[in-house]
Design a protein around this motif. Sequence first.
Motif, PDB file in Angstrom:
ATOM      1  N   GLU A 221      63.808  32.501  18.906  1.00 22.45           N
ATOM      2  CA  GLU A 221      63.772  31.115  19.340  1.00 22.45           C
ATOM      3  C   GLU A 221      63.269  30.977  20.775  1.00 22.45           C
ATOM      4  OE1 GLU A 221      67.657  29.490  18.606  1.00 22.45           O
ATOM      5  OE2 GLU A 221      67.083  28.890  16.589  1.00 22.45           O
ATOM      6  N   SER A 222      63.476  32.015  21.576  1.00 28.01           N
ATOM      7  CA  SER A 222      63.062  31.920  22.972  1.00 28.01           C
ATOM      8  C   SER A 222      61.562  32.055  23.138  1.00 28.01           C
ATOM      9  CB  SER A 222      63.770  33.001  23.800  1.00 28.01           C
ATOM     10  OG  SER A 222      63.368  34.282  23.386  1.00 28.01           O
ATOM     11  N   SER A 223      60.903  32.759  22.212  1.00 32.18           N
ATOM     12  CA  SER A 223      59.467  32.950  22.348  1.00 32.18           C
ATOM     13  C   SER A 223      58.671  32.142  21.343  1.00 32.18           C
ATOM     14  CB  SER A 223      59.119  34.441  22.167  1.00 32.18           C
ATOM     15  OG  SER A 223      59.325  34.829  20.823  1.00 32.18           O
ATOM     16  N   GLY A 224      59.340  31.619  20.324  1.00 30.66           N
ATOM     17  CA  GLY A 224      58.648  30.832  19.317  1.00 30.66           C
ATOM     18  C   GLY A 224      57.921  31.672  18.295  1.00 30.66           C
ATOM     19  N   THR A 225      58.182  32.976  18.254  1.00 23.60           N
ATOM     20  CA  THR A 225      57.506  33.848  17.304  1.00 23.60           C
ATOM     21  C   THR A 225      58.428  34.211  16.153  1.00 23.60           C
ATOM     22  OG1 THR A 225      58.158  35.843  18.505  1.00 23.60           O
ATOM     23  CG2 THR A 225      56.053  34.841  19.110  1.00 23.60           C
ATOM     24  N   ALA A 226      57.843  34.533  15.008  1.00 23.57           N
ATOM     25  CA  ALA A 226      58.614  34.934  13.831  1.00 23.57           C
ATOM     26  C   ALA A 226      57.765  35.865  12.987  1.00 23.57           C
ATOM     27  CB  ALA A 226      59.034  33.717  13.027  1.00 23.57           C
ATOM     28  N   GLU A 227      58.403  36.814  12.356  1.00 23.24           N
ATOM     29  CA  GLU A 227      57.727  37.743  11.458  1.00 23.24           C
ATOM     30  C   GLU A 227      58.609  37.998  10.247  1.00 23.24           C
ATOM     31  OE1 GLU A 227      54.748  38.693  11.733  1.00 23.24           O
ATOM     32  OE2 GLU A 227      54.258  38.409  13.849  1.00 23.24           O
ATOM     33  N   GLN A 228      57.967  38.411   9.174  1.00 17.15           N
ATOM     34  CA  GLN A 228      58.709  38.776   7.975  1.00 17.15           C
ATOM     35  C   GLN A 228      58.337  40.190   7.583  1.00 17.15           C
ATOM     36  OE1 GLN A 228      57.894  36.715   4.222  1.00 17.15           O
ATOM     37  NE2 GLN A 228      60.072  36.831   3.743  1.00 17.15           N
ATOM     38  N   LEU A 229      59.351  40.997   7.305  1.00 13.98           N
ATOM     39  CA  LEU A 229      59.142  42.340   6.788  1.00 13.98           C
ATOM     40  C   LEU A 229      59.597  42.364   5.344  1.00 13.98           C
ATOM     41  CD1 LEU A 229      60.512  44.521   9.737  1.00 13.98           C
ATOM     42  CD2 LEU A 229      58.134  43.965   9.213  1.00 13.98           C
ATOM     43  N   ALA A 346      58.082  28.426  25.810  1.00 13.34           N
ATOM     44  CA  ALA A 346      59.363  27.726  25.900  1.00 13.34           C
ATOM     45  C   ALA A 346      60.129  27.887  24.592  1.00 13.34           C
ATOM     46  CB  ALA A 346      59.132  26.246  26.192  1.00 13.34           C
ATOM     47  N   PRO A 347      61.466  27.787  24.617  1.00  8.94           N
ATOM     48  CA  PRO A 347      62.266  27.870  23.392  1.00  8.94           C
ATOM     49  C   PRO A 347      61.780  26.881  22.346  1.00  8.94           C
ATOM     50  CG  PRO A 347      63.675  27.939  25.308  1.00  8.94           C
ATOM     51  CD  PRO A 347      62.293  27.620  25.820  1.00  8.94           C
ATOM     52  N   SER A 348      62.017  27.224  21.076  1.00  7.89           N
ATOM     53  CA  SER A 348      61.503  26.405  19.975  1.00  7.89           C
ATOM     54  C   SER A 348      62.001  24.971  20.040  1.00  7.89           C
ATOM     55  CB  SER A 348      61.891  27.033  18.633  1.00  7.89           C
ATOM     56  OG  SER A 348      63.296  27.160  18.527  1.00  7.89           O
ATOM     57  N   SER A 349      63.172  24.750  20.641  1.00  3.06           N
ATOM     58  CA  SER A 349      63.704  23.393  20.729  1.00  3.06           C
ATOM     59  C   SER A 349      62.829  22.499  21.598  1.00  3.06           C
ATOM     60  CB  SER A 349      65.116  23.426  21.314  1.00  3.06           C
ATOM     61  OG  SER A 349      65.118  24.008  22.604  1.00  3.06           O
ATOM     62  N   GLU A 350      61.976  23.145  22.416  1.00  2.03           N
ATOM     63  CA  GLU A 350      61.126  22.371  23.297  1.00  2.03           C
ATOM     64  C   GLU A 350      59.700  22.292  22.780  1.00  2.03           C
ATOM     65  OE1 GLU A 350      61.438  23.700  27.344  1.00  2.03           O
ATOM     66  OE2 GLU A 350      63.513  24.327  27.052  1.00  2.03           O
ATOM     67  N   GLN A 351      59.450  22.859  21.618  1.00  2.00           N
ATOM     68  CA  GLN A 351      58.097  22.864  21.097  1.00  2.00           C
ATOM     69  C   GLN A 351      57.644  21.470  20.679  1.00  2.00           C
ATOM     70  OE1 GLN A 351      56.076  25.788  21.050  1.00  2.00           O
ATOM     71  NE2 GLN A 351      57.782  26.268  22.401  1.00  2.00           N
ATOM     72  N   THR A 353      55.016  19.226  18.235  1.00  3.42           N
ATOM     73  CA  THR A 353      54.307  19.377  16.958  1.00  3.42           C
ATOM     74  C   THR A 353      52.803  19.438  17.179  1.00  3.42           C
ATOM     75  OG1 THR A 353      54.308  16.967  16.689  1.00  3.42           O
ATOM     76  CG2 THR A 353      56.098  18.202  15.645  1.00  3.42           C
ATOM     77  N   SER A 354      52.362  19.054  18.369  1.00  2.51           N
ATOM     78  CA  SER A 354      50.923  19.043  18.645  1.00  2.51           C
ATOM     79  C   SER A 354      50.461  20.293  19.382  1.00  2.51           C
ATOM     80  CB  SER A 354      50.563  17.803  19.487  1.00  2.51           C
ATOM     81  OG  SER A 354      51.263  17.829  20.718  1.00  2.51           O
ATOM     82  N   GLY A 355      51.372  21.206  19.666  1.00  3.96           N
ATOM     83  CA  GLY A 355      50.982  22.405  20.377  1.00  3.96           C
ATOM     84  C   GLY A 355      52.175  23.262  20.755  1.00  3.96           C
ATOM     85  N   VAL A 356      51.958  24.191  21.691  1.00  2.00           N
ATOM     86  CA  VAL A 356      52.996  25.133  22.112  1.00  2.00           C
ATOM     87  C   VAL A 356      53.325  24.894  23.583  1.00  2.00           C
ATOM     88  CG1 VAL A 356      53.634  27.564  22.322  1.00  2.00           C
ATOM     89  CG2 VAL A 356      52.129  26.828  20.458  1.00  2.00           C
ATOM     90  N   VAL A 357      54.551  24.504  23.843  1.00  2.00           N
ATOM     91  CA  VAL A 357      54.994  24.260  25.216  1.00  2.00           C
ATOM     92  C   VAL A 357      55.194  25.603  25.918  1.00  2.00           C
ATOM     93  CG1 VAL A 357      56.738  23.199  26.689  1.00  2.00           C
ATOM     94  CG2 VAL A 357      56.156  22.161  24.488  1.00  2.00           C
ATOM     95  N   ILE A 358      54.675  25.736  27.140  1.00  2.00           N
ATOM     96  CA  ILE A 358      54.842  26.990  27.858  1.00  2.00           C
ATOM     97  C   ILE A 358      55.916  26.850  28.936  1.00  2.00           C
ATOM     98  CG2 ILE A 358      52.465  27.644  27.384  1.00  2.00           C
ATOM     99  CD1 ILE A 358      51.890  27.205  30.373  1.00  2.00           C
ATOM    100  N   ALA A 359      56.622  27.960  29.169  1.00  2.00           N
ATOM    101  CA  ALA A 359      57.668  27.979  30.182  1.00  2.00           C
ATOM    102  C   ALA A 359      57.104  28.267  31.561  1.00  2.00           C
ATOM    103  CB  ALA A 359      58.714  29.029  29.829  1.00  2.00           C
TER     104      ALA A 359
END
Length: 429
Positions: A221-229, A346-351, A353-359
């Motif tokens: 959640e802190s980086s906004g990234t996710a992966e599936q194994l 920025a954490p996903s809570s701050e994302q 929908t139109s882009g990626v918020v940076i910290a």
Amino acid sequence: MSEPFGQYPQGQYSYGAGGGYPGGGYPGGGYPVPEPPRRRRGRHVLGLTATAVVAAAVGAGAAVGLSSGTSSGAGAAATSKEMLSTTQIASRIDPGLVDVTSTLGYAGETAKGTGIVLTANGEILTNNHVINGATSVSVTDIGNGKTYKATVVGYDETQDVAVLQLTGASGLTVANLGNSSTVAVGSSVVALGNAEGLGGTPSVATGSVTALDQSITASDESSGTAEQLSGLIETNAGIEPGDSGGPLVNAYGQIVGMDTAASTNYEFGGTGNGGYGSGGFGSGGYGNGGTGGTGGSTGSSGDASTTQGYAIPIDTALSIAKEIEAGQGSSVIHIGATAFIGIGIAPSSEQSTSGVVIAGAQSGTPAASAGLAEGDVITAINGTPVTTGTQISESLIQRHPGDKITLTWTNTNGQSQTATVTLATGPAA
């Protein structure tokens, strides 16, 4: 075995040796949101992130011992035809293991993990997340006790596999590699590794295979990234932080998996086979239930003493290692040094929908030079829209330091900006 540092709250899933520490991560060549430095840290068992520091493709002469079910090279240990005791397994496997230490220069931390020796001249298999964010990597060989500088040959972030090359190594004991297709539910297994990042004689955890072909999703959640194994071996062996990249071994002393993830003291619910629900690691944690993998019985459940570990089948890991060794980059496999933008997500809570918020953008990086700052929203890379940190990371997989990309973002005043930047050399992705 305990978990004295880098520990996540009870009931949370964590990445092994090197994933998302709270407020951190290096998505898309980004840097972590600052947090108090830690003197040392054990890479959590699991940790989706991929990286390469200063990597160079290994020559064809190093392509030794990568075929499943074989070991070769100086000092290769013998494989038993009879079932072995735990002590016998450890004595056979330990010399073919290494302790991996990743220096996370931008985070002010040191992370610990494990690796498996593939060739006598120092080619090492480990988890990608073990080296995530590393500005330098060193490896101590258990067989001879020597410590070597390591470079990252390449990695597959989506499969959590990385290959390292040791500088000046020769005559190393090569690990006994088995065939993961022979693994069955109920089979006895032993997990070995650098638990707690303490080094020395590898720790030992015994158990059995509880399910096959499992799928887990990990999101930071802190980086906004996710992966599936997927396709993972599930075991109740007590895999711990620092064990990531270490071997899961069958009763005959053959490595059948690479330890990658674990959950301890967690009560599973829902209809999945121990799958992961939504949430995140670090400050988030994973939710109950979720979608399980295929090929197992429905409804994995447990109590306060439940431990579930996950290992990548060794056949899968070696297949990826061969591609990396051959320098075969792809949409998921990165070869060589890691491209670096220099942003914190920025954490996903701050994302938006139109882009990626940076910290923020670290001073002296391409992003900072382009004028990006805290609160800006990246909307596109090379004209392709992005809405998650994962998309930013994926956009850089096939790129290298020196490549140029075009960033489009909206600043805090609502104005659209565009700049072409030259990617720098960054920490392992």
